[in-house]
Motif scaffolding. Structure first.
Motif, short mmCIF file in Angstrom:
data_model
loop_
_atom_site.label_atom_id
_atom_site.label_comp_id
_atom_site.label_asym_id
_atom_site.label_seq_id
_atom_site.Cartn_x
_atom_site.Cartn_y
_atom_site.Cartn_z
N LYS A 275 44.67 -38.63 -0.05
CA LYS A 275 44.07 -37.38 0.41
C LYS A 275 44.77 -36.89 1.67
N THR A 276 44.91 -37.79 2.63
CA THR A 276 45.59 -37.42 3.86
C THR A 276 47.02 -37.00 3.57
N LEU A 277 47.64 -37.75 2.68
CA LEU A 277 49.02 -37.47 2.31
C LEU A 277 49.15 -36.08 1.70
N ILE B 116 40.55 -31.86 8.63
CA ILE B 116 39.49 -32.70 9.18
C ILE B 116 39.32 -33.90 8.27
N ASP B 117 39.81 -35.05 8.74
CA ASP B 117 39.77 -36.26 7.93
C ASP B 117 38.39 -36.89 8.05
N GLU B 118 37.95 -37.52 7.00
CA GLU B 118 36.64 -38.20 6.98
C GLU B 118 35.56 -37.27 7.52
N ILE B 119 35.41 -36.15 6.88
CA ILE B 119 34.49 -35.14 7.41
C ILE B 119 33.05 -35.58 7.34
MG MG Z 1 42.76 -40.65 4.76
#
Ligand code: MG
Ligand code: ADP
Ligand code: ZN
Length: 635
Positions: free
Chosen positions: A229-231, A281-284
């Motif tokens: 997801k981050t990628l 926004i990671d891990e929202i």
């Molecule tokens: Mg991540």
């Protein structure tokens, strides 16, 4: 603009004020210190006294001034005094000085350039200095606040504390610098397709504005951990070549109320300046958890969430700002976040399938040196359920192993071994099993393998080992699917339970005892049976009724029962019956193949690790004991 000018003038005034006050304070402090030590002020009569006592050595005055500076003593003991002479006593004074042989000088006061120069140096320089410092401070504060005008203000008092402290931690990375594009993300074709539109919008927002199309303001990437997801978010920024602001949801939630909200505000302000850009926004779920009327609700988090909601409504989307967020707990998110105009687009990022896994392995294999002719397909096949992060880890483990063995390239063996490491943990050399224990483990694993091999349509056994692992496993049997399938029939689920029971069944059959070695098998078998009853509607007793809800779709962690207590008891009975059925099936199979069980277990004990091929060779060797093998499923 007007506001700004006003503010600027006000702050200018303030600096001058501060500079003057500071100068006065400092010069007072310095001055008084100096005079006290060097120049002493005395009365006129005392001066006359001192002259008459012949103490004064020299005197000096300025024409037109009534101040006299005079000294007593010489060298080290010299002391400087000043006094103001009595009005009209000039003549007397000069007579007196002459009488007592005092060295006198008079000077004419220069009221032109010199004075001005003096003034300039003594007042102007410090003022300039302070102005400079003030300006520099102001600039720093402005920068820290994301240019919120001068940070000092009248009336409000204080030095704008909030501004500097509430600064967001959003890392500003230029998209191109992350160096990540869609090419670096494998096996997420649907997700990439959905994000394609956002990329095109960010590339030229004007095109969309012309038609009047509104591009999504926000998209939510949901999926299990490690699926990229981050990628993907980074890749969107990279593809569009825009600025990428990344911040973790937990960074918003801090100890002091109000700071989280200030951070959100600041983040959007920064983004507005750098548009087109991406806010990620990671891990929202850390901020976006559903608000409820709970007493234990977190005030700070709610404020932050509210601020986030209002910023998302407020920002000017024409400039090309897109907010991406990621979570693996979408079910906990506040409904308000998912409303149209906010994170209305949901992009699933699922665990990769077989082809996806192979593609991901290929991408990461490019980073390490491999021997030619490496088969990544077998690795992909033996890792169902692995995430992209797991696969990246497998490649890395293989490379580490190659280095450990002093090789310059990764071999197929390194890869297969690292699959075991990621699945079961590193080989543990220090565990020394007694001869009997080793025998039990060998029978246990062979039990699993034989039950699996004699079933129709279950995955072939690819490896059996009784080498202890750091994870605590004393051995394992690996089955690798030929190709992936996405549905599991009721019979397949039952077969799986039987395979899991095969280990314990072998122990019972051969040694007539039970060991703790089966605990992991029991856990898995029970979980599967429970899901069959409560989620898959596979029990005769309840049929197609949902009796439990998975606690978290992407994080696992079992199901929560959604039924009455009475039903819960019946479920337990049903689960027990299913597992027992598998247990009996396993016992039956092993009884029928008792001789093969002995033979293979002894062979395994000697070799410690055997391949699926070796196993099948012994099992199917026609010596009168070979089981009737199931016919492979027709193509
Ligand atoms: Mg991540
Ligand atoms: P998530 O944010 O979903 O938890 P990440 O994006 O942080 O997962 O992925 C962690 C790492 O795993 C990535 O840096 C990458 O090396 C690898 N990875 C995960 N998914 C993929 C993928 N689809 N393609 C290539 N690499 C991947
Ligand atoms: Zn077992």
């Amino acid at each position: 603009m007007d506001m700004n000018d006003n503010k600027r003038r006000r702050s200018m005034l303030l600096y001058i004020l501060i500079a003057i006050v500071a100068y006065l304070v400092i010069s007072q402090a310095l001055g008084s210190g100096l005079t006290a030590q060097r120049v002493q002020e005395v009365g006129y009569s005392q001066f006359v006294d001192m002259v008459e006592k012949n103490e004064v050595t020299a005197a000096q005055t300025t024409v037109g001034s009534s101040e006299i500076t005079f000294t007593t003593g010489e060298g080290d003991s010299q002391q400087v005094y000043t006094t103001v002479q009595w009005p009209g006593a000039e003549e007397q004074t000069s007579q007196l000085l002459e009488e007592h042989d005092v060295d006198t000088t008079a000077s004419i006061q220069d009221t032109s350039g010199d004075l001005w120069l003096m003034m300039l140096i003594s007042y102007g320089l410090p003022i300039l200095l302070f102005l400079g410092i003030g300006w520099w401070l102001n600039r720093r504060m402005k920068k820290a606040m994301g240019d919120d005008g001068p940070s000092m203000n009248f009336g409000g008092g204080g030095f704008g504390m909030g501004g500097g402290l509430g600064k967001s931690n959003a890392k500003e990375i230029k998209g191109e610098d992350t160096g990540v594009t869609f090419k670096d993300v494998a096996g997420q074709d649907e997700a990439k397709e959905s994000l394609e539109e956002i990329v095109s919008f960010l590339k030229n927002p004007e095109k969309y504005n012309e038609i009047g199309a509104r591009c999504p303001r926000g998209a939510l990437l949901v999926g299990p951990p490690g699926t990229g997801k981050t990628l993907l978010a980074k890749a969107v920024a990279g593809e569009a070549g825009v600025t990428f602001f990344q911040i973790a949801g937990s960074a918003f939630v801090e100890m002091f109320v109000g700071r989280g909200a200030a951070k959100v505000r600041d983040l959007f302000k920064q983004a507005n300046e750098k548009a087109p850009c991406i806010i990620f926004i990671d891990e929202i779920d850390a901020v976006g958890k559903r608000r409820d009327a709970n007493l234990s609700s977190n005030d700070e988090r709610e404020q932050t969430l509210n601020q986030l909601l209002s910023e998302m409504d407020g920002f000017d989307n024409h400039k090309g700002i897109v907010v991406l967020a990621a979570t693996n707990r979408p079910e906990t998110l506040d409904q308000a976040l998912l409303r149209p105009g906010r994170f209305d687009r949901r992009i699933p990022v699922e665990l990769p399938d077989l082809t996806g896994r192979e593609a991901i392995l290929k991408i990461h294999a490019n980073d390490v040196k491999m021997e030619p002719g490496i088969d990544l397909g077998i690795v992909a096949r033996s890792t169902p359920g692995a995430s992209g992060a797991d696969l990246a880890n497998i490649i890395n483990e293989a490379a580490l192993r190659a280095v450990r063995f002093g090789r310059r390239r990764v071999t197929q063996e390194d890869l297969l071994e690292s699959v075991d490491v990621v699945i079961a943990g590193e080989k543990k050399k220090s565990t020394v099993l007694s001869q009997h224990e080793k025998e039990v483990v060998a029978y246990h694993e062979t039990g699993h393998a034989i039950v699996a091999a004699t079933q129709k349509g279950s995955a072939p056994v690819s490896k059996i080992t009784i080498v202890p692992r750091t994870s605590g496993a004393l051995g394992f049997t690996m089955q690798v699917e030929e190709d992936e399938h996405f549905l599991t029939t009721r019979q397949e689920a039952k077969d799986k339970i039987a395979v899991l029971c095969g280990g314990r069944a072998a122990e019972e059959l051969i040694f007539g005892e039970m060991t703790t070695g089966a605990s992991n098998d029991i856990e898995k078998a029970t979980q599967l049976a429970r899901s069959m009853v409560t989620q898959y509607g596979m029990s005769d007793r309840f049929g197609m009724v949902q009796l439990g809800q998975p606690a978290s779709r992407y994080l696992g962690g079992g199901a929560q029962l959604t039924c009455s207590e009475g039903t819960a008891q019946e479920i337990d009975a049903e689960v027990q019956a299913l597992v027992e059925e598998g247990h009996q099936a396993a016992l039956k199979t092993l009884r029928e193949n008792r001789f093969k069980l002995h033979e293979i277990a002894h062979y395994l004990q000697k070799k410690e690790t055997i391949t699926g091929e070796e196993f099948m060779n012994i099992l199917t060797r026609d010596d009168g004991f070979a089981p009737k093998m199931p016919t492979p499923p027709a193509e």
